[in-house]
Design a protein around this motif. Structure first.
Motif, PDB file in Angstrom:
ATOM      1  N   ASN A 177       0.891  -1.134   0.000  1.00  8.08           N
ATOM      2  CA  ASN A 177       0.000   0.000   0.000  1.00  8.08           C
ATOM      3  C   ASN A 177       0.943   1.201   0.000  1.00  8.08           C
ATOM      4  O   ASN A 177       1.775   1.285   0.909  1.00  8.08           O
ATOM      5  N   PRO A 178       0.958   2.083  -0.978  1.00 13.11           N
ATOM      6  CA  PRO A 178      -0.086   2.383  -1.954  1.00 13.11           C
ATOM      7  C   PRO A 178       0.119   1.849  -3.367  1.00 13.11           C
ATOM      8  O   PRO A 178      -0.696   2.162  -4.226  1.00 13.11           O
ATOM      9  N   THR A 179       1.180   1.085  -3.662  1.00 14.72           N
ATOM     10  CA  THR A 179       1.444   0.806  -5.088  1.00 14.72           C
ATOM     11  C   THR A 179       0.816  -0.488  -5.590  1.00 14.72           C
ATOM     12  O   THR A 179       0.654  -0.669  -6.788  1.00 14.72           O
ATOM     13  N   PRO A 323      -0.551  -3.255 -11.221  1.00 12.99           N
ATOM     14  CA  PRO A 323      -0.238  -3.721  -9.859  1.00 12.99           C
ATOM     15  C   PRO A 323      -0.551  -5.213  -9.702  1.00 12.99           C
ATOM     16  O   PRO A 323      -1.441  -5.723 -10.376  1.00 12.99           O
ATOM     17  N   GLU A 324       0.174  -5.870  -8.803  1.00  9.53           N
ATOM     18  CA  GLU A 324       0.042  -7.333  -8.692  1.00  9.53           C
ATOM     19  C   GLU A 324      -0.667  -7.792  -7.439  1.00  9.53           C
ATOM     20  O   GLU A 324      -0.860  -8.988  -7.217  1.00  9.53           O
ATOM     21  N   GLY A 325      -1.029  -6.847  -6.578  1.00  5.76           N
ATOM     22  CA  GLY A 325      -1.702  -7.249  -5.348  1.00  5.76           C
ATOM     23  C   GLY A 325      -2.331  -6.055  -4.652  1.00  5.76           C
ATOM     24  O   GLY A 325      -2.357  -4.946  -5.197  1.00  5.76           O
ATOM     25  N   ALA A 326      -2.836  -6.294  -3.438  1.00  2.38           N
ATOM     26  CA  ALA A 326      -3.595  -5.283  -2.659  1.00  2.38           C
ATOM     27  C   ALA A 326      -4.742  -4.766  -3.537  1.00  2.38           C
ATOM     28  O   ALA A 326      -5.181  -5.460  -4.455  1.00  2.38           O
ATOM     29  N   PHE A 327      -5.242  -3.563  -3.276  1.00  2.43           N
ATOM     30  CA  PHE A 327      -6.305  -3.057  -4.161  1.00  2.43           C
ATOM     31  C   PHE A 327      -6.104  -1.580  -4.465  1.00  2.43           C
ATOM     32  O   PHE A 327      -7.026  -0.783  -4.367  1.00  2.43           O
ATOM     33  N   TYR A 328      -4.841  -1.268  -4.792  1.00  4.13           N
ATOM     34  CA  TYR A 328      -4.490   0.123  -5.071  1.00  4.13           C
ATOM     35  C   TYR A 328      -3.740   0.250  -6.393  1.00  4.13           C
ATOM     36  O   TYR A 328      -3.013  -0.666  -6.788  1.00  4.13           O
ATOM     37  N   LEU A 329      -3.914   1.437  -7.005  1.00  2.00           N
ATOM     38  CA  LEU A 329      -3.106   1.812  -8.157  1.00  2.00           C
ATOM     39  C   LEU A 329      -2.526   3.185  -7.802  1.00  2.00           C
ATOM     40  O   LEU A 329      -3.220   4.010  -7.188  1.00  2.00           O
ATOM     41  N   PHE A 330      -1.263   3.408  -8.192  1.00  2.00           N
ATOM     42  CA  PHE A 330      -0.580   4.638  -7.787  1.00  2.00           C
ATOM     43  C   PHE A 330       0.035   5.298  -9.030  1.00  2.00           C
ATOM     44  O   PHE A 330       1.255   5.316  -9.193  1.00  2.00           O
ATOM     45  N   PRO A 331      -0.804   5.807  -9.910  1.00  2.00           N
ATOM     46  CA  PRO A 331      -0.286   6.358 -11.166  1.00  2.00           C
ATOM     47  C   PRO A 331       0.374   7.724 -10.999  1.00  2.00           C
ATOM     48  O   PRO A 331       0.070   8.457 -10.059  1.00  2.00           O
ATOM     49  N   ASP A 332       1.254   8.033 -11.948  1.00  2.00           N
ATOM     50  CA  ASP A 332       1.971   9.306 -11.967  1.00  2.00           C
ATOM     51  C   ASP A 332       1.142  10.311 -12.784  1.00  2.00           C
ATOM     52  O   ASP A 332       0.870  10.079 -13.963  1.00  2.00           O
ATOM     53  N   VAL A 333       0.738  11.396 -12.134  1.00  2.00           N
ATOM     54  CA  VAL A 333      -0.115  12.388 -12.802  1.00  2.00           C
ATOM     55  C   VAL A 333       0.627  13.705 -13.006  1.00  2.00           C
ATOM     56  O   VAL A 333       0.009  14.726 -13.287  1.00  2.00           O
TER      57      VAL A 333
END
Ligand code: PMP
Ligand code: GLU
Length: 402
Positions: A177-179, A323-333
């Motif tokens: 978390n967060p990636t 992402p390969e796990g958890a339930f987050y995506l952390f994109p670069d904006v």
């Protein structure tokens, strides 16, 4: 009386950004706005029925008196079994301390080991509360930046270069978390190779998302024998059993640390709620591979991840990955920084999130809170329909930024 009475200790830490954004979206919803909240990291599933029944039984059987400080023996034994069964780890029950969520386990550990000026190494981006818990305990956060191109993974040579005489601990989190990134066995072995050279450095391995992995099976950092004795595993039932509100987490580690955490817990919270402990017992006793519940939840998360990644790729200017796990995506904006809709200019990730909250009614969390100011966190623990709608709104709102 003035708020200057508030201690420096508390003034030095920030409000949890994840919880703050969730509070804001609840307030806006209560005012009648149609907010889609992708800021909180909690499964939208409900606690499984057998677990709820175990809690009801606990009440009916009057399991309602003070529990032992480190938790019920029967739950310590079940966790000890679970660690053997799922993670191939040997921790006798007396080396396990059950707390009010993994958050308290982490706080117990850092309050137990840190003196002023002691350093704790973490890879950035990191979960929001790590930095503030370490600060609260008087420690110094040494955040090592990683980047999206390398899937936010910490390289062993970077870790080695950051260790010095003041380093007390290394805090590791996979799935992250967060990636949402998951370290491979080889990558963990490389980190273990560095860590084993410092047997007095405590390795804290936060494995709270262990069952939420889309390919393969979770491997614990503590399962590398060369660092087992210096490692403490932190885990809990919040994420993998949809039990966030029951507040049960635990640590399993060296006996001296378990004793210190118990002493601390005995003075400020006592053992966690008896009813929650009996519910957690039911959840943990069931092997994950036999749990229909975990299969259903994880496959739903996988479908949502696939949809989210596909939709995000369709929005210009956002850099992303799978992402390969958890339930987050952390994109670069960050390509949106400097852009404006004529009214509002986006200077940073916080502005980006506030703009989307205002113009798209979608709540995300700024990457600043996780130690990476180029990114934002999207939690996809919500229905496919809401995710689709959120992505549509985001795409429309971002079109106006030039
Ligand atoms: N670690 C990580 C990485 C988390 O995302 C969370 C969720 N807030 C926690 C620990 C704490 O979980 P809890 O206190 O609900 O057990
Ligand atoms: N871990 C969750 C999150 O990151 C829950 C909220 C919190 O405790 O931070 O959103």
């Amino acid at each position: 009386m003035k708020n200057s009475i508030i201690s420096q200790r508390i003034q030095n830490i920030a409000e949890s950004a994840t919880l703050e954004m969730t509070r804001r979206s609840r307030e806006l919803k209560a005012r009648g706005l149609d907010i889609i909240n992708l800021s909180i990291g909690e499964p939208d599933f409900n606690t499984p029925d057998p677990v709820k029944d175990a809690a009801k039984d606990a009440i009916n059987n009057n399991i309602t008196h003070y529990p032992p400080v480190a938790g019920f023996k029967i739950l310590q034994e079940a966790i000890s079994e679970k660690l053997k069964r799922d993670n191939n780890l040997e921790y006798p029950p007396e080396q396990i301390v059950i707390s009010n969520g993994a958050k308290q386990s982490l706080a117990n550990i850092f309050l137990s080991i840190l003196d002023p000026g002691d350093e704790v190494i973490i890879a950035a981006p990191y979960w929001v509360s790590y930095a503030d818990i370490i600060k609260l305990a008087g420690g110094k956060v040494v955040a090592l930046p990683t980047d999206i191109e390398n899937h936010f993974k910490l390289r062993p040579e970077k870790l080695a270069a950051a260790i010095n005489k003041k380093t007390k601990a290394f805090l590791f989190n996979s799935p992250s978390n967060p990636t949402g990134m998951v370290y491979t066995v080889a990558e963990m072995a490389d980190l273990a190779e560095v860590l084993k050279k410092y047997p007095d450095l405590l390795v804290v391995s936060d494995e709270i998302y262990e069952h939420i992995i889309y390919n393969g099976k979770h491997v614990s950092l503590a399962s590398f024998p060369e660092i087992k004795d210096q490692t403490v595993v932190v885990n809990g039932v919040s994420k993998c059993y949809a039990m966030t509100g029951w507040r049960i987490g635990y640590m399993a580690g060296p006996l001296f640390l378990a004793k210190a955490c118990t002493k601390l817990q005995g003075q400020y919270t006592s053992g966690p709620g008896t009813i929650s402990q009996m519910a957690a017992l039911k959840a943990i006793q069931n092997p994950p591979q036999d749990s229909e519940y975990i299969h259903v939840m994880v496959s739903a998360f996988k479908n949502r991840r696939d949809l989210l990644v596909e939709k995000i790729k369709d929005i210009p200017g956002i850099k992303t990955y799978v992402p390969e796990g958890a339930f987050y995506l952390f994109p670069d904006v960050s390509s949106y920084f400097g852009k404006s809709d004529g009214e509002t200019t986006i200077h940073n990730a916080t502005d980006f999130c506030l703009y989307l909250l205002d113009k798209a009614n979608v709540a995300l969390v700024t990457g600043d809170a996780f130690g990476d100011p180029r990114c934002v966190r999207i939690s996809y623990a919500t229905s496919i329909d809401l995710l689709e709608e959120a992505m549509k709104r985001i795409k429309t709102a971002l079109k106006n930024l030039i």
